[in-house]
Design a protein around this motif. Structure first.
Motif, PDB file in Angstrom:
ATOM      1  N   VAL A 136       0.845  -1.198   0.000  1.00  0.00           N
ATOM      2  CA  VAL A 136       0.000   0.000   0.000  1.00  0.00           C
ATOM      3  C   VAL A 136       0.878   1.244   0.000  1.00  0.00           C
ATOM      4  CG1 VAL A 136      -1.805   1.319   1.183  1.00  0.00           C
ATOM      5  CG2 VAL A 136      -1.803  -1.165   1.354  1.00  0.00           C
ATOM      6  N   ASP A 137       0.615   2.124  -0.977  1.00  0.00           N
ATOM      7  CA  ASP A 137       1.357   3.385  -1.005  1.00  0.00           C
ATOM      8  C   ASP A 137       0.447   4.473  -0.458  1.00  0.00           C
ATOM      9  OD1 ASP A 137       3.249   5.263  -1.472  1.00  0.00           O
ATOM     10  OD2 ASP A 137       2.711   5.562  -3.587  1.00  0.00           O
ATOM     11  N   CYS A 138       0.785   5.017   0.699  1.00  0.00           N
ATOM     12  CA  CYS A 138       0.020   6.165   1.215  1.00  0.00           C
ATOM     13  C   CYS A 138       0.938   7.003   2.085  1.00  0.00           C
ATOM     14  CB  CYS A 138      -1.228   5.722   1.971  1.00  0.00           C
ATOM     15  SG  CYS A 138      -0.925   5.030   3.577  1.00  0.00           S
ATOM     16  N   ARG A 139       0.585   8.280   2.181  1.00  0.00           N
ATOM     17  CA  ARG A 139       1.376   9.195   2.996  1.00  0.00           C
ATOM     18  C   ARG A 139       0.808   9.184   4.415  1.00  0.00           C
ATOM     19  NH1 ARG A 139       2.767  14.999   2.398  1.00  0.00           N
ATOM     20  NH2 ARG A 139       4.740  15.100   3.537  1.00  0.00           N
ATOM     21  N   VAL A 140       1.669   9.145   5.408  1.00  0.00           N
ATOM     22  CA  VAL A 140       1.176   9.099   6.784  1.00  0.00           C
ATOM     23  C   VAL A 140       1.488  10.410   7.523  1.00  0.00           C
ATOM     24  CG1 VAL A 140       1.324   7.916   9.019  1.00  0.00           C
ATOM     25  CG2 VAL A 140       1.375   6.585   6.899  1.00  0.00           C
ATOM     26  N   ILE A 141       0.426  11.028   8.044  1.00  0.00           N
ATOM     27  CA  ILE A 141       0.574  12.223   8.881  1.00  0.00           C
ATOM     28  C   ILE A 141       0.003  11.866  10.245  1.00  0.00           C
ATOM     29  CG2 ILE A 141      -0.070  14.656   9.197  1.00  0.00           C
ATOM     30  CD1 ILE A 141      -0.382  14.952   6.209  1.00  0.00           C
TER      31      ILE A 141
END
Ligand SMILES: Nc1ncnc2c1ncn2[C@@H]1O[C@H](COP(=O)(O)OP(=O)(O)OP(=O)(O)O)[C@@H](O)[C@H]1O
Ligand SMILES: [Mg+2]
Length: 301
Positions: A136-141
């Motif tokens: 899974v490619d996602c940006r984490v904030i």
């Protein structure tokens, strides 16, 4: 960037950081008290990033029951545990090609922290009860209103995860620490919530907003303005319409009563000089005379 209201250097710096951070996909850790605008900043980073067409999935780690955090984040397969009657896609998979915003990260249980660290290193998830590995490619904030360094000392937060999350830090000061922003924010909320009514703050009301401590920060300010819009009896908003904690409980329960008392007090402060009192209240002399008549306030001869 219209959504981040404020004129002081702090907001200018925040806007600059948000645009810088939006240019890459590294993890952002937002720190700040409750209601300072952590959620707003996370959304703005997403909106200005290359992921903006993807989903923005916000998860409040403090509101998921402890035992379910891993299955909510990573998903589970049918039969993985009692009650898992169907396959369930976790938040991480739902944030694919977008941003996963983990709010109150300090509330995440230790076992889920380990799994999250593994995901950040590998960008792979395995649903609870499954052995299939999914990329899974996602940006984490992430965001926190507790001091994570203290949580590390108390052994409730993993230090390796902290360093992994804190690649790009963003600290938002309290509203008290950026007094310059109070009035622009108050005016913004006044216009956005007054449904076309043209309302304004009296001089004393502005002073009151600037002097109050705002323990609930911007969220409290927003709600106080919404309340004042409801309580305001004319086009001018007075300090009593804010019904802030500094007013006594009985006065707060009867804003009309408070208003007449307040007007009386201002007139007294200005030694019965109606022009000066009207100016201080932010209204015209005829309006003040009208209000005095309405509230039965008489001038001493
Ligand atoms: N600079 C700002 N400009 C406009 N609106 C703002 C700003 N800062 C905060 N707000 C508004 O204030 C409210 C609280 O902001 P937000 O939910 O982002 O705070 P938070 O720091 O995430 O709070 P919590 O710690 O409780 O999650 C929201 O309604 C948000 O829209
Ligand atoms: Mg929030």
């Amino acid at each position: 960037m219209q959504e981040l209201i404020g004129v002081g250097n702090t907001v200018k710096e925040m806007k600059k950081r948000i645009l810088q951070y939006a240019q890459c996909n590294a993890e952002v850790l937002i720190e700040g008290d409750t209601g300072v605008g952590k959620g707003v900043c996370a959304k703005l980073i997403h909106k200005n990033s290359s992921m903006h067409r993807g989903p923005f999935i916000a998860v409040n780690c403090g509101s998921i029951s402890k035992g379910l955090v891993s299955s909510e984040l990573f998903g589970h397969v049918k039969g993985a545990f009692t009650g898992a009657s169907d396959n369930h896609k976790g938040y991480i998979q739902r944030a694919r090609n977008g941003t996963l915003f983990l709010d109150e990260i300090g509330e995440m249980p230790l076992d889920a922290q380990g799994h999250l660290l593994h995901f950040l290193e590998s960008k792979e998830v395995t649903s609870v009860g499954s052995d299939r590995v999914i990329e899974v490619d996602c940006r984490v904030i992430t965001a926190t209103n507790v001091n994570l360094k203290e949580a590390i000392l108390n052994k409730t937060f993993r230090s390796d995860l902290f360093y992994r999350l804190n690649v790009l830090p963003l600290t938002i000061p309290t509203l008290r620490e950026r007094v310059d922003d109070i009035l622009p924010l108050a005016n913004f909320f006044l216009v956005s919530h007054s449904s076309g009514r043209s309302l304004r703050f009296s001089v004393d009301a502005v002073e009151c907003l600037n002097n109050y401590a705002w323990p609930g920060n911007v969220r409290e300010l927003k709600n106080v303005i919404r309340r004042a819009i409801v309580l305001a009896e004319s086009e001018v908003i007075y300090p009593c319409d804010f019904a802030l904690d500094s007013n006594s409980a009985t006065e707060r329960s009867n804003p009309a009563n408070l208003k007449s008392k307040y007007i009386e007090q201002v007139i007294l402060t200005h030694r019965y000089n109606i022009s000066a009192a009207a100016k201080s209240l932010g209204i015209s002399r005829p309006t003040l005379y009208r209000l005095m008549k309405k509230h039965n306030i008489r001038l001493l001869q």
